[in-house]
Design an enzyme around this catalytic site. Sequence first.
Site, PDB file in Angstrom:
ATOM      1  N   ARG A  72      -3.408  10.502   3.742  1.00 16.45           N
ATOM      2  CA  ARG A  72      -2.122  11.151   3.964  1.00 16.45           C
ATOM      3  C   ARG A  72      -1.331  11.226   2.661  1.00 16.45           C
ATOM      4  NH1 ARG A  72       0.307  14.453   7.451  1.00 16.45           N
ATOM      5  NH2 ARG A  72       2.545  14.223   7.421  1.00 16.45           N
ATOM      6  N   ASP A 126       3.767   0.371  12.285  1.00  7.15           N
ATOM      7  CA  ASP A 126       2.524  -0.120  11.670  1.00  7.15           C
ATOM      8  C   ASP A 126       2.213  -1.573  12.035  1.00  7.15           C
ATOM      9  OD1 ASP A 126       2.901   1.752   8.550  1.00  7.15           O
ATOM     10  OD2 ASP A 126       2.320   2.330  10.583  1.00  7.15           O
ATOM     11  N   CYS A 157      -4.524   8.713   9.155  1.00  6.41           N
ATOM     12  CA  CYS A 157      -4.875   8.173  10.473  1.00  6.41           C
ATOM     13  C   CYS A 157      -4.535   9.208  11.549  1.00  6.41           C
ATOM     14  CB  CYS A 157      -4.081   6.896  10.752  1.00  6.41           C
ATOM     15  SG  CYS A 157      -4.361   5.611   9.545  1.00  6.41           S
ATOM     16  N   ILE A 204       3.813  18.776   8.591  1.00 10.01           N
ATOM     17  CA  ILE A 204       4.494  18.616   7.292  1.00 10.01           C
ATOM     18  C   ILE A 204       5.687  19.568   7.193  1.00 10.01           C
ATOM     19  CG2 ILE A 204       2.440  17.801   6.015  1.00 10.01           C
ATOM     20  CD1 ILE A 204       2.308  20.693   4.839  1.00 10.01           C
ATOM     21  N   ASP A 205       6.174  19.989   8.375  1.00  7.38           N
ATOM     22  CA  ASP A 205       7.280  20.960   8.363  1.00  7.38           C
ATOM     23  C   ASP A 205       8.513  20.441   7.621  1.00  7.38           C
ATOM     24  OD1 ASP A 205       7.212  19.190  10.686  1.00  7.38           O
ATOM     25  OD2 ASP A 205       9.111  20.123  11.223  1.00  7.38           O
ATOM     26  N   GLN A 206       8.785  19.145   7.721  1.00  6.88           N
ATOM     27  CA  GLN A 206       9.957  18.606   7.032  1.00  6.88           C
ATOM     28  C   GLN A 206       9.747  18.517   5.522  1.00  6.88           C
ATOM     29  OE1 GLN A 206      12.924  18.054   8.801  1.00  6.88           O
ATOM     30  NE2 GLN A 206      11.605  19.186  10.217  1.00  6.88           N
ATOM     31  N   ARG A 214      -9.126  -0.023   3.700  1.00  9.83           N
ATOM     32  CA  ARG A 214      -8.213   0.939   3.067  1.00  9.83           C
ATOM     33  C   ARG A 214      -6.894   0.267   2.716  1.00  9.83           C
ATOM     34  NH1 ARG A 214      -6.659   5.306   7.032  1.00  9.83           N
ATOM     35  NH2 ARG A 214      -5.093   5.535   5.427  1.00  9.83           N
ATOM     36  N   LYS A 263       0.846  -1.213   0.000  1.00 13.37           N
ATOM     37  CA  LYS A 263       0.000   0.000   0.000  1.00 13.37           C
ATOM     38  C   LYS A 263       0.869   1.246   0.000  1.00 13.37           C
ATOM     39  CE  LYS A 263      -1.784   1.783   3.992  1.00 13.37           C
ATOM     40  NZ  LYS A 263      -1.612   3.225   4.215  1.00 13.37           N
ATOM     41  N   ASN A 264       1.855   1.328   0.900  1.00 15.41           N
ATOM     42  CA  ASN A 264       2.600   2.569   1.082  1.00 15.41           C
ATOM     43  C   ASN A 264       3.605   2.838  -0.026  1.00 15.41           C
ATOM     44  OD1 ASN A 264       1.015   3.072   3.243  1.00 15.41           O
ATOM     45  ND2 ASN A 264       2.519   2.450   4.775  1.00 15.41           N
ATOM     46  N   ARG A 300       0.012  15.650  12.764  1.00 11.36           N
ATOM     47  CA  ARG A 300       0.829  15.063  11.692  1.00 11.36           C
ATOM     48  C   ARG A 300       1.391  16.230  10.873  1.00 11.36           C
ATOM     49  NH1 ARG A 300      -1.540   9.438   9.418  1.00 11.36           N
ATOM     50  NH2 ARG A 300       0.583   9.303   8.616  1.00 11.36           N
TER      51      ARG A 300
END
Length: 433
Positions: free
Chosen positions: A94, A306, A118, A125-127, A400, A23-24, A123
């Site tokens: 995401r 996970d 999730c 997103i600064d990076q 999902r 999936k990822n 969560r």
Amino acid sequence: MLEKFVVRGRNRLRGEVNISGAKNAAVAIIPATILSDGVCTIENIPNINDVTLIARILKEMGADVSMVDKTTMKIDSNGISSPVATCESVKRIRASSYLLGALLGKFHKAKVLSPGGCNFGVRPIDQHLKAFSSLGAKCKVESGVIDIKAEKLIGSSVYMDTVSVGATINALLASVKAEGTTVIENAAKEPHIVDLANFLNSMGADIMGAGTDSIKIKGVKKLGGTTYSIIPDQIEAGTYMVASAITSGDVLIKNVIPKHLESITAKLEEIGAEVTVFSEAVRVKASNVLKKCTIKTMAHPGFPTDMQPQFASLLSVSDGTSIITEGVWENRFKYVEELNKMGANISVEGKVAVIEGTAGKSLIGAPVKAIDLRAGAALILAALTCEGKTTIDNIEQIERGYEDIVFKLSSLGGDIKKVFVPGDESLDLELAL
Ligand code: EPZ
């Protein structure tokens, strides 16, 4: 109409199960096709909702997306003319954040709704934004829309303050066509990072070092079409390994890359399960009550976060007191309340869960709810060991990321059904069976 899983426990799982594509990896590779001037054929695509959703978003943006067969997707993203993704679907996963890197890499600008995903706490997103800025982009976030622009993208050194899968993926996507060389330091090393890098290289990118904490990307002018097969899903495989162990079963998990499962294999062997490793399969057997252990989740190659909920279920019926420390997310124990409804004895203090195992005494079936994808999988695993019936709500969370989970578990002897319940919750499930 509500959909639920109904699981009746105490069957030992036996037989063989085939693992689907990761999936990822899929949800990163599909948006990455935006960077291609050609047509991409992607094989071993898992048939799961997150993949359907990210493909639908690309289609809504103008890409031509079609399924050649059940697991092969063909994408021509050259129909995408506007680097904007603000449809409602974007907020649901995401992986939408990868549209930022792909659109910036192709068009030097991107406008994307803030991604969902999730709920493990904040969560950030600064990076991701730090990586884009390092390449010369101007980033702003206004009323839930991330807006990024760059006159041109110039390769540079990007140091990740925290190891981040998503930020590493976005840095790769934004830099493959930048002018000059980019080096990502403190990069994430997950198998799906390597798979994405291999996919991009198959289109003509020049990426070296994926899978290490330092990745070098030499910018290229053009990326062509490709045919590429996605790696097997490490977490789906791990979930079925636990399913065999928790039911004292004997299951051959096929179409895996054993190297990706090393931390899971090591933990299962530590608590007394028997794992036999083949070139593209692992066999997991367990007969007696399993032992306790301690787990600390961390970035790859550490124990994967996970797989944390699935092991909490397994350790709930093992012998002794186990400790799980969540090293990646600030709040990934919300599912514990649901497991405790089934008779588990887990207490959580911050990022640490203390699990008093039942030493083989089974849990009790109960009505529970899938909080998120892996938490839902953990409930199914616990239900497989329960006396009586467990009904699991909110199962779209599970679907999902787990292809054909009812079919796969049933073919191993698990008693699991998907039932459709009219809106009225009070209706006795038996009627719906
Ligand atoms: C990916 O999420 C996965 N999702 C998650 O899997 C997985 O749990 C996670 O990686 C860790 O392995 C997908 O691949 C779609 P991160 P991601 O950025 O990329 C912090 C599943 O079950 N961070 O590696 O969002 C962050 O808060 C899902 O398949 C920042 O501080 O995870 C976290 O503490 C659930 N700033 C840590 O880094 C940033 O800009 C790791 O997050 C980004 C992240």
